[in-house]
Design a protein around this motif. Structure first.
Motif, mmCIF file in Angstrom:
data_model
loop_
_atom_site.group_PDB
_atom_site.id
_atom_site.type_symbol
_atom_site.label_atom_id
_atom_site.label_comp_id
_atom_site.label_asym_id
_atom_site.label_seq_id
_atom_site.Cartn_x
_atom_site.Cartn_y
_atom_site.Cartn_z
ATOM 1 N N LEU A 68 0.836 -1.206 0.000
ATOM 2 C CA LEU A 68 0.000 0.000 0.000
ATOM 3 C C LEU A 68 0.865 1.248 0.000
ATOM 4 N N VAL A 75 -2.874 0.349 -4.146
ATOM 5 C CA VAL A 75 -2.311 -0.945 -3.769
ATOM 6 C C VAL A 75 -1.636 -1.568 -4.982
ATOM 7 N N CYS A 253 -8.433 3.069 0.572
ATOM 8 C CA CYS A 253 -7.756 2.045 1.370
ATOM 9 C C CYS A 253 -6.784 2.745 2.317
ATOM 10 N N LEU A 256 -3.602 -2.292 4.845
ATOM 11 C CA LEU A 256 -3.744 -3.679 4.414
ATOM 12 C C LEU A 256 -3.589 -4.581 5.626
ATOM 13 N N CYS A 268 -8.392 -5.149 2.663
ATOM 14 C CA CYS A 268 -8.236 -3.730 2.950
ATOM 15 C C CYS A 268 -9.086 -3.239 4.115
#
Length: 598
Positions: A68, A75, A253, A256, A268
């Motif tokens: 990320l 991502v 996001c 992770l 996510c």
């Protein structure tokens, strides 16, 4: 390095010889033209894609994982994943069982599930990217508005866009009645959605231009609990009236998850900060709409464990034939070698046969369920549609829990076959175990599935669906009850079928007096029900094998099916006796334990 060979003959056996799928398709106008040659051709090409495109990326994807960029919220997936997805879309695989109205190929769901079995064997983490999209597609087909269908379904069908389902929040998992994400109406038919979601598989990636998130949230006037949940479609990029992509929607996001397995899939944490979405279905009825996707996902998770069981078995079998260790207890078998291959040892065979049996049983169950789904959606007879829907609803928690429990046991056993090499990464076995362990937890833990089966699907409808399952078992018993060659397969399921009514009634009566009794018995009950289903399926497979042999076939394939069925009934099916005993032991030894758990 592990290897994978698509089990085409095993699939064809179940589809064509046990369930006669193409005959069943003839009763459904949508699939009437789907013949054996078409099915086999699709399976062959699907197997080639899985083995040649996605399987080589499995270990490397697990090692590399996802990354990320916290500044851009983008991502990066493992090397080769995006290119493999491009080939998947180019080959038309995303559209395989989707409606031609939206650009799909209109083939049966049963074929789609076989495709996904092979993809899961090859690379479960990669397969979750397109797999979740299919669930989003189904939810919008069932509950989307005409405008939503026009906007999203052609893109999901083609694979140009992917989909997710956003349920879980940091403070609530299965208990979605606790969720806090809010949806404020703007006044133009759209809503601004604010909140945080976690554990969102495939929640961010660079495979496609857009990601279609299905998000559960609460409207301002929502009642508390699960009856106050609505469902919204929230695209990563807003979609203009002409279908082109507009500005970035504020759904990002933020982290992770660091998981024990399926590292190649981006799981996510998503933050929504006034992200624009539109309502799917009716206000406060979102959970019912989302259940379309959740039930599809539960069948899919069972398929994941089937795939892992198959590939783990293949590699353990190959290793056991080559690895030399000690001598057979009954005398030298490889007299020209310093030791015998470990496949001569009874317990090694038990581990291998456990995996083989759990793969065969799970595959038969998946094909049965996918056929029921096709019937429930497309059969012209309303009664057939209703009966099929009721039976697949009963079987869904069994697929999710029983198959994933078995998958973890099987992959563990296969890793054990490798001895010390089993936990060394390059052999691939420890990855199968890690991935399989996750399947028992997500999409509703297996305990939740057990409560759903016993509390809702069996006791909740007074055993109506269970009686439909019992009718299938009873028909087979009546058909083969006087066939001495089938006695070893028929007698156990006939007896358990008779016992299930009393067993269920007993637990239901105790649960009426004390609901904890249902909770205490549910997990054991599901495994008993799972063995009844597997027993029925193994009896049907043995029935076909015996007939083929009686007709003069010398194909060792049929002998192998008989031997697997015999192993299952001798070594695995008897688990029902201890399960029924522990289920009947009740809740007192669990709940009257405050001193222990203080």
């Amino acid at each position: 390095m592990p290897t994978y060979t698509p089990p085409l003959r095993d699939m064809q056996f179940v589809m064509h010889e046990v369930f006669h799928l193409t005959d069943e398709f003839k009763a459904m106008p949508r699939y009437a033209e789907v013949d054996v040659d078409t099915v086999n051709a699709v399976l062959q090409e699907a197997g080639r894609f899985a083995a040649e495109v996605t399987f080589p990326l499995n270990i490397s994807g697990d090692t590399e994982g996802c990354q990320l960029d916290t500044a851009t919220h983008e991502v990066t997936t493992p090397k080769g994943f995006k290119e493999a997805y491009g080939k998947y879309v180019e080959g038309g695989w995303a559209a395989l069982s989707c409606d031609p109205e939206f650009g799909g190929q209109g083939l049966p769901f049963a074929l789609n599930q076989c495709l996904y079995e092979m993809l899961n064997s090859a690379n479960q983490a990669w397969t979750m990217y397109p797999g979740l999209s299919h669930g989003a597609y189904e939810a919008l087909v069932a509950h989307g508005t005409d405008e939503q269908k026009k906007t999203y379904l052609p893109k999901l069908t083609s694979g140009e866009w992917t989909g997710t389902m956003c349920l879980t929040e940091p403070h609530c998992g299965t208990d979605l009645g606790l969720l806090r994400t809010k949806a404020e109406p703007v006044g133009d038919g759209t809503y601004r959605i604010t909140g945080n979601k976690i554990f969102i598989s495939a929640g961010e990636h660079g495979f496609t231009d857009n990601i279609v998130h299905l998000v559960l949230a609460r409207l301002p006037d929502a009642p508390k609990g699960s009856k106050g949940i609505s469902l919204f479609v929230v695209p990563k990029f807003k979609v203009s009236a002409d279908g082109s992509l507009g500005e970035r929607n504020p759904i990002f996001c933020t982290a992770l998850e660091h998981k024990m397995g399926i590292h190649g899939n981006a799981t996510c944490a998503l933050a929504l900060d006034g992200a624009v979405g539109t309502l799917v279905g009716e206000p406060h009825k979102g959970l019912a709409a989302m259940f379309v996707m959740m039930n599809a996902a539960r069948l899919g998770v069972g398929n994941q464990s089937l795939g892992l069981t198959e590939v783990a078995f293949q590699n353990a079998l190959a290793y056991a034939k080559e690895r030399l260790q000690m001598r057979s207890l009954s005398g030298k078998k490889a007299k020209d070698k310093e030791a015998d291959p470990i496949i001569v040892h009874p317990d090694v065979r038990k581990m291998l046969l456990t995996a083989r049996a759990y793969a065969d049983g799970a595959r038969a169950l998946q094909v049965l369920c996918s056929l029921l789904v096709d019937k429930a959606h497309h059969h012209p007879d309303e009664k057939v549609r209703k009966d099929s829907d009721q039976l697949v609803a009963l079987l869904t928690p069994i697929v999710k829990a029983f198959v994933t429990d078995n998958g973890f046991a099987a992959t563990n056993a296969c890793m054990q076959v490798f001895g010390g090499h089993g936990y060394i990464k390059e052999w691939g076995m420890e990855q199968f175990v890690r991935d399989a362990r996750i399947n028992m937890i997500y999409e509703g833990t297996n305990t939740v599935q057990s409560l759903d089966l016993l509390g809702r699907k069996v006791l909740g409808d007074q055993g109506a669906a269970l009686k439909k399952l019992g009718k299938l078992v009873g028909q087979l018993v009546q058909e083969e009850g006087v066939n001495e060659a089938m006695a070893e397969f028929i007698n156990p399921i006939a007896l358990l079928g008779e016992q299930m009514t009393k067993f269920t009634t007993e637990i239901g009566f105790k649960g009426f007096q004390n609901p904890d009794e249902v909770g205490a018995a549910a997990v054991d009950y599901l495994r008993v029900a799972g063995h009844l289903v597997f027993g029925y399926l193994f009896a049907r497979m043995a029935q076909v094998a015996l007939r083929k042999i009686a007709e003069g076939s010398t194909d060792p394939f049929y002998t192998a099916k008989l031997q697997t069925a015999r192993f299952y009934f001798a070594k695995l099916f008897p688990e029902i006796h201890s399960l029924m005993r522990t289920a009947r032991a009740g809740s007192k030894s669990l709940m009257d334990t405050d001193a222990v758990l203080a």
